[in-house]
Design a protein around this motif. Structure first.
Motif, PDB file in Angstrom:
ATOM      1  N   THR A 121     -47.384  15.988  48.147  1.00 56.40           N
ATOM      2  CA  THR A 121     -45.962  16.175  47.835  1.00 56.40           C
ATOM      3  C   THR A 121     -45.397  14.883  47.263  1.00 56.40           C
ATOM      4  OG1 THR A 121     -45.850  17.665  49.690  1.00 56.40           O
ATOM      5  CG2 THR A 121     -43.755  16.933  48.774  1.00 56.40           C
ATOM      6  N   PRO A 122     -44.831  14.941  46.036  1.00 56.48           N
ATOM      7  CA  PRO A 122     -44.259  13.728  45.446  1.00 56.48           C
ATOM      8  C   PRO A 122     -43.066  13.223  46.259  1.00 56.48           C
ATOM      9  CG  PRO A 122     -44.525  15.472  43.803  1.00 56.48           C
ATOM     10  CD  PRO A 122     -44.740  16.099  45.135  1.00 56.48           C
ATOM     11  N   ASN A 123     -42.716  11.947  46.082  1.00 59.71           N
ATOM     12  CA  ASN A 123     -41.565  11.371  46.780  1.00 59.71           C
ATOM     13  C   ASN A 123     -40.279  12.063  46.381  1.00 59.71           C
ATOM     14  OD1 ASN A 123     -43.243   9.446  47.932  1.00 59.71           O
ATOM     15  ND2 ASN A 123     -42.996   8.070  46.179  1.00 59.71           N
ATOM     16  N   GLU A 124     -39.313  12.022  47.292  1.00 63.19           N
ATOM     17  CA  GLU A 124     -37.987  12.565  46.987  1.00 63.19           C
ATOM     18  C   GLU A 124     -37.248  11.579  46.079  1.00 63.19           C
ATOM     19  OE1 GLU A 124     -36.418  15.446  48.217  1.00 63.19           O
ATOM     20  OE2 GLU A 124     -38.392  16.015  48.989  1.00 63.19           O
ATOM     21  N   LEU A 125     -36.519  12.108  45.109  1.00 62.77           N
ATOM     22  CA  LEU A 125     -35.657  11.260  44.285  1.00 62.77           C
ATOM     23  C   LEU A 125     -34.416  10.898  45.085  1.00 62.77           C
ATOM     24  CD1 LEU A 125     -35.694  13.239  40.921  1.00 62.77           C
ATOM     25  CD2 LEU A 125     -36.488  10.884  41.209  1.00 62.77           C
ATOM     26  N   THR A 126     -33.844   9.722  44.800  1.00 65.69           N
ATOM     27  CA  THR A 126     -32.522   9.405  45.336  1.00 65.69           C
ATOM     28  C   THR A 126     -31.514   9.917  44.314  1.00 65.69           C
ATOM     29  OG1 THR A 126     -33.459   7.438  46.324  1.00 65.69           O
ATOM     30  CG2 THR A 126     -31.059   7.550  46.196  1.00 65.69           C
ATOM     31  N   LEU A 127     -30.676  10.852  44.734  1.00 68.16           N
ATOM     32  CA  LEU A 127     -29.778  11.539  43.805  1.00 68.16           C
ATOM     33  C   LEU A 127     -28.351  10.993  43.890  1.00 68.16           C
ATOM     34  CD1 LEU A 127     -31.146  15.091  44.556  1.00 68.16           C
ATOM     35  CD2 LEU A 127     -31.623  13.712  42.537  1.00 68.16           C
ATOM     36  N   GLY A 170     -24.871  17.847  40.494  1.00 65.83           N
ATOM     37  CA  GLY A 170     -24.934  16.570  41.188  1.00 65.83           C
ATOM     38  C   GLY A 170     -26.318  15.925  41.254  1.00 65.83           C
ATOM     39  N   TYR A 171     -27.277  16.431  40.465  1.00 70.01           N
ATOM     40  CA  TYR A 171     -28.614  15.811  40.455  1.00 70.01           C
ATOM     41  C   TYR A 171     -28.665  14.637  39.479  1.00 70.01           C
ATOM     42  CZ  TYR A 171     -29.965  20.214  42.680  1.00 70.01           C
ATOM     43  OH  TYR A 171     -30.049  21.289  43.525  1.00 70.01           O
ATOM     44  N   ILE A 172     -27.822  14.717  38.431  1.00 69.07           N
ATOM     45  CA  ILE A 172     -27.791  13.674  37.407  1.00 69.07           C
ATOM     46  C   ILE A 172     -26.398  13.046  37.431  1.00 69.07           C
ATOM     47  CG2 ILE A 172     -27.940  13.233  34.909  1.00 69.07           C
ATOM     48  CD1 ILE A 172     -29.732  15.737  34.677  1.00 69.07           C
ATOM     49  N   ALA A 173     -26.332  11.709  37.403  1.00 63.99           N
ATOM     50  CA  ALA A 173     -25.032  11.019  37.445  1.00 63.99           C
ATOM     51  C   ALA A 173     -24.188  11.427  36.235  1.00 63.99           C
ATOM     52  CB  ALA A 173     -25.256   9.509  37.453  1.00 63.99           C
ATOM     53  N   LYS A 174     -22.879  11.493  36.436  1.00 65.25           N
ATOM     54  CA  LYS A 174     -21.981  11.914  35.339  1.00 65.25           C
ATOM     55  C   LYS A 174     -22.069  10.943  34.161  1.00 65.25           C
ATOM     56  CE  LYS A 174     -18.484  14.757  37.578  1.00 65.25           C
ATOM     57  NZ  LYS A 174     -19.268  15.066  38.801  1.00 65.25           N
ATOM     58  N   ASP A 175     -22.308   9.661  34.454  1.00 64.77           N
ATOM     59  CA  ASP A 175     -22.402   8.662  33.380  1.00 64.77           C
ATOM     60  C   ASP A 175     -23.868   8.321  33.078  1.00 64.77           C
ATOM     61  OD1 ASP A 175     -23.066   7.452  35.730  1.00 64.77           O
ATOM     62  OD2 ASP A 175     -21.902   5.623  35.382  1.00 64.77           O
ATOM     63  N   TYR A 176     -24.719   9.341  33.147  1.00 68.03           N
ATOM     64  CA  TYR A 176     -26.159   9.124  32.917  1.00 68.03           C
ATOM     65  C   TYR A 176     -26.419   8.580  31.518  1.00 68.03           C
ATOM     66  CZ  TYR A 176     -26.348  13.325  29.961  1.00 68.03           C
ATOM     67  OH  TYR A 176     -26.157  14.225  28.946  1.00 68.03           O
ATOM     68  N   LYS A 177     -27.559   7.926  31.376  1.00 65.57           N
ATOM     69  CA  LYS A 177     -28.011   7.495  30.054  1.00 65.57           C
ATOM     70  C   LYS A 177     -29.182   8.373  29.620  1.00 65.57           C
ATOM     71  CE  LYS A 177     -26.509   2.716  30.306  1.00 65.57           C
ATOM     72  NZ  LYS A 177     -26.930   1.315  30.397  1.00 65.57           N
ATOM     73  N   LEU A 178     -29.108   8.801  28.360  1.00 66.56           N
ATOM     74  CA  LEU A 178     -30.170   9.607  27.768  1.00 66.56           C
ATOM     75  C   LEU A 178     -31.069   8.680  26.963  1.00 66.56           C
ATOM     76  CD1 LEU A 178     -31.189  12.554  27.080  1.00 66.56           C
ATOM     77  CD2 LEU A 178     -29.790  12.362  25.013  1.00 66.56           C
ATOM     78  N   LEU A 179     -32.351   8.719  27.239  1.00 66.47           N
ATOM     79  CA  LEU A 179     -33.286   7.825  26.558  1.00 66.47           C
ATOM     80  C   LEU A 179     -34.525   8.591  26.104  1.00 66.47           C
ATOM     81  CD1 LEU A 179     -33.054   5.041  29.257  1.00 66.47           C
ATOM     82  CD2 LEU A 179     -32.307   4.748  26.884  1.00 66.47           C
ATOM     83  N   ALA A 180     -35.140   8.096  25.054  1.00 71.13           N
ATOM     84  CA  ALA A 180     -36.434   8.629  24.634  1.00 71.13           C
ATOM     85  C   ALA A 180     -37.518   7.815  25.334  1.00 71.13           C
ATOM     86  CB  ALA A 180     -36.583   8.503  23.123  1.00 71.13           C
ATOM     87  N   ALA A 181     -38.614   8.450  25.657  1.00 72.20           N
ATOM     88  CA  ALA A 181     -39.706   7.751  26.330  1.00 72.20           C
ATOM     89  C   ALA A 181     -40.120   6.499  25.562  1.00 72.20           C
ATOM     90  CB  ALA A 181     -40.895   8.691  26.499  1.00 72.20           C
ATOM     91  N   LYS A 182     -40.132   6.592  24.215  1.00 74.00           N
ATOM     92  CA  LYS A 182     -40.603   5.456  23.394  1.00 74.00           C
ATOM     93  C   LYS A 182     -39.709   4.232  23.506  1.00 74.00           C
ATOM     94  CE  LYS A 182     -39.948   5.683  18.869  1.00 74.00           C
ATOM     95  NZ  LYS A 182     -40.203   6.216  17.520  1.00 74.00           N
TER      96      LYS A 182
END
Ligand code: NAG
Ligand code: NAG
Length: 229
Positions: free
Chosen positions: A79-85, A191-203
């Motif tokens: 089981t993978p670790n839990e994310l801190t949300l 509520g899983y993603i912060a309202k001020d999240y940053k969108l990034l490309a893997a590269k």
């Protein structure tokens, strides 16, 4: 020890046959049940998400999240670790495979990718939190609450979403882009993603071409895209 009488042998034979028969009947019943529940999940309506662990079924614009149950995922090795949300980042990948345009083909890709990640990469599960297909559906990977293994150094604080296909020279179809946007919107709303999240490309974060030059140009136009992590 005397040998068994004919009657005893016969009795044992009959019992053996009865045992085998009931085994066959049991297997048939279980198989039928399995397919029935599989079909139920495919025919589900909006109020009954077919999720295994809290992933919500239907998103706006008829985008559906195909649950692990529906794409017949193998269980994680551990089981993978839990994310801190909530997480601060959404990281976009492509799978660098062929694309797909219907649910059956997309499911086949998702299963193959999971097998590859577990058997060849020795990860505990499919790397991404979600995948989106050219069929316009989203596919549950590790989901909202489990740490992925897509982007080394960022997995603990991100949701990784992979576009099924290779987008170096072609753009994903509109419905695939919409599926990704719908997953992100839902993550923010719930509520899983912060309202001020940053969108990034893997590269932008690690040494990879992903999500491909053309898709990278596309996500740079999305509201939360950030030049820096
Ligand atoms: C699923 O989504 C609906 C509508 O957005 C929401 O009301 C419900 O609470 C969600 N359920 C879960 C388990 O997150
Ligand atoms: C899949 O890729 C091919 C070749 O690039 C393209 O013609 C097709 O439109 C793509 N289909 C989807 C659903 O992305």
């Amino acid at each position: 020890m005397g040998g068994l009488s004919r009657q005893q042998t016969l009795l044992i034979g009959i019992l053996g046959i009865l045992f085998l028969l009931s085994l066959v009947i049991l297997i048939v019943i279980l198989t039928v049940k399995h397919f029935e529940s599989f079909n139920d999940n495919n025919n589900q309506n909006d109020d009954s998400p077919a999720d295994s662990d809290g992933v919500n079924g239907t998103l706006p614009n008829n985008v559906r999240i195909i649950s692990r149950l529906e794409w017949v995922a193998q269980p994680p090795v551990q089981t993978p670790n839990e994310l801190t949300l909530p997480v601060s980042y959404v990281i976009i990948w492509h799978t660098a495979t062929e694309n797909c345009s219907d649910q059956a083909a997309c499911i086949l890709h998702v299963r193959t990718i999971q097998t590859f990640h577990i058997d060849s990469r020795h990860w505990w599960d499919i790397a991404y939190n979600f995948l989106v297909g050219g069929d316009g559906n989203a596919y549950e990977g590790r989901g909202w609450t489990k740490e992925g293994s897509h982007t080394y150094g960022y997995n603990k604080n991100s949701i990784g979403i992979a576009f099924i296909g290779t987008f170096i020279t072609v753009k994903p179809p509109e419905r695939q882009l919409n599926a990704c946007k719908a997953v992100i919107d839902m993550g923010v709303k719930q509520g899983y993603i912060a309202k001020d999240y940053k969108l990034l490309a893997a590269k932008q974060l690690i040494g990879t071409q992903a999500p491909g030059a053309v898709l990278y140009e596309e996500i740079k136009t999305w509201p939360h895209w950030s030049a820096l992590p």
